[in-house]
Scaffold this active site. Structure first.
Site, PDB file in Angstrom:
ATOM      1  N   ARG A 261       0.838  -1.198   0.000  1.00 29.58           N
ATOM      2  CA  ARG A 261       0.000   0.000   0.000  1.00 29.58           C
ATOM      3  C   ARG A 261       0.870   1.244   0.000  1.00 29.58           C
ATOM      4  NH1 ARG A 261      -4.605  -1.912   4.440  1.00 29.58           N
ATOM      5  NH2 ARG A 261      -5.068  -3.863   3.345  1.00 29.58           N
ATOM      6  N   GLU A 348      -5.656  -1.453  15.900  1.00 31.56           N
ATOM      7  CA  GLU A 348      -6.259  -2.378  14.944  1.00 31.56           C
ATOM      8  C   GLU A 348      -5.265  -3.458  14.494  1.00 31.56           C
ATOM      9  OE1 GLU A 348      -7.627  -0.613  11.265  1.00 31.56           O
ATOM     10  OE2 GLU A 348      -7.525  -2.572  10.284  1.00 31.56           O
TER      11      GLU A 348
END
Length: 416
Positions: A261, A348
């Site tokens: 990413r 997360e």
RNA sequence: GGACGAGUGGGUGAGUGGCUGAAACCACAUCCCUGCUAAGGAUGCGUAUGGGUAACUGUACCGAGAGUUCGAAUCUCUCCUCGUCCA
């Protein structure tokens, strides 16, 4: 892709739901209008084409019977001009509609809480209690360096910033985690698959990364190929454009891949350490199910990821993402956040989403339900992000002298 | 990289310009017959989308795209994929 027919039929309720997710009311009005215009344009084209086909048939008969065709030819030629215009209009409408509709996110479920960002996510439950430290726990980058597990500078040297290199036990632990997670998922009924790390545009459109999020993808120069941002893309698209038998469902798959990413828009966030890297390892869960069973599978996927953390004895919590934090394709998402004592907060580590028929509509994945073909539901979730799991192990298993204990369940994977 | 060949419905596979959305066979579904472990018969059976309560019906699709033609699975061009041979 949202269901345009549904939008047209229940405009009020569908647009209200989408507006919760921040979609502009005017845009929705526009979609509805374009959709209707397209229908009109199509009807007009089809009417002309039907006439053309009928005349062409007659043409054949005339010729066979040796009749004069000049009059018919004139009619047919005139109609042809009208058809050409009609095609042009239809194409225009189609393109206009697609451009807007492809950029509209999925409809959030009713039980998704309203909210702006991650602050408004709703905690569902906590699992395991964070350990009490009798010293000040260190953050993972410090532990990673003192133990010689991760080298951030050398990652930058051979690539660029936000790349790192794992050495020795750091590298071995990553590999152990990958194997442990894959085995765990397999025992829960997820078939292991190994997939390409490069995918084409069609696949990325199928799962919703394109056309909207091209900026965050690495593209191969001169080719229509992209590095995958998640295994969800190749795995879900395995069944693109297929009609599956009901008895093949649910398909439950797990895959380990590297993910890539650009992290466009994340400038300044998590610049230190390995929380947010351009390349990271992830073990993914993907399911293709009937609509009737998708929520059951969803729960299985959430427990699968949560139970891996429990097996690793890592405290974590489950949160229900609010509308503002919900991803583009998700109808609802449960995030799993692992406790990081060094940062003194939950971060997360997994995200499990039910996209319902949103991706299935784009990727044309259907199943035969009796006589009818119906769209499947697709789900995806991480179990888990490997780098972040390593971070959690370092911070939770650290000792005062900076050494790190090894979780029991991983020892067999390390020959211990 | 070069030469040739091929890409048709769930599968095999016919189809060189209109009577083909597509034969036949297999698979599948429903029904019937028979009854002893495997066989016989009938019917149905691609996808997407528009119209219609429905029966039904319009349009598009034979690897993808473009073209020729009144009309294309069939002819032309480009691309993709797969085979075989060559470098």
């Amino acid at each position: 892709m949202i269901d345009l027919k549904l939008l047209q039929k229940d405009f009020e309720s569908v647009s209200a739901k989408l507006m919760r997710k921040g979609v502009d009311a005017a845009l929705l009005e526009q979609v509805k209008q374009k959709f209707e215009e397209l229908k009109v344009a199509k009807a007009e084209f089809e009417r002309l084409q039907a006439a053309q086909n009928a005349m062409s048939k007659e043409f054949g008969i005339y010729k066979r019977e040796g009749k004069d065709i000049s009059e018919l030819k004139a009619k047919v030629d005139a109609n042809k001009l009208l058809i050409n215009d009609a095609i042009e209009v239809q194409r225009e409408k189609q393109e206009e509609l697609e451009k807007i509709a492809m950029a509209i996110p999925n409809i959030p479920d009713d039980n998704v809480p309203d909210g702006e960002d991650e602050e408004d996510n709703v905690e569902l439950k906590k699992v395991l209690t964070p350990r009490e430290f009798d010293f000040t726990p260190k953050e993972h980058w410090e532990l990673a360096e003192t133990n010689g597990w991760i080298d951030f500078e050398r990652g930058v040297k051979v690539a660029t910033s936000r790349f790192s290199v794992s050495f020795g036990m750091g590298a071995r632990l990553e590999r152990a985690l990958i194997n442990f997670m894959l085995d765990f998922n397999r025992e829960r009924g997820f078939e292991e698959v190994s997939v390409p790390a490069l995918v084409n545009r069609r696949a990325l459109e199928g799962t919703g990364q394109l056309p909207k999020f091209e900026d965050d993808l690495y593209k191969i120069d001169g080719q229509e190929l992209f590095l995958i941002p998640t295994a969800e893309v190749p795995v879900t698209n395995l069944y693109q454009d297929e009609i599956l038998h009901a008895d093949e469902l649910p398909k439950r798959m797990t895959a380990y891949t590297s993910c890539f990413r650009k992290e466009a828009g994340a400038a300044g966030r998590d610049t230190r350490g390995m929380i947010r890297q351009h390349q990271f390892h992830k073990v993914e869960l993907v399911a293709i199910t009937t609509p009737a069973t998708s929520e059951i599978i969803f729960e299985q996927m959430v427990s699968c990821a949560s139970d891996i953390l429990t097996a690793l004895e890592l405290p974590h919590r489950l949160v229900n993402l609010c509308t503002g934090d919900l991803g583009f394709g998700a109808a609802h998402t449960t995030d799993i956040e692992v406790w990081l004592p060094g940062q003194n907060k939950y971060r997360e580590i997994s995200s499990i989403s039910n996209t319902r028929d949103f991706q299935a509509r784009r990727a044309k994945i259907r199943f035969k339900n009796g006589k009818k073909n119906e769209l499947v539901h697709t789900l995806n979730g991480s179990s888990l992000a490997v780098g972040r799991t390593l971070v959690a192990i370092m911070e939770n298993y650290q000792n005062e002298d900076g050494s790190i204990d090894i979780p029991e369940v991983l020892k067999p994977y390390l020959g211990m």
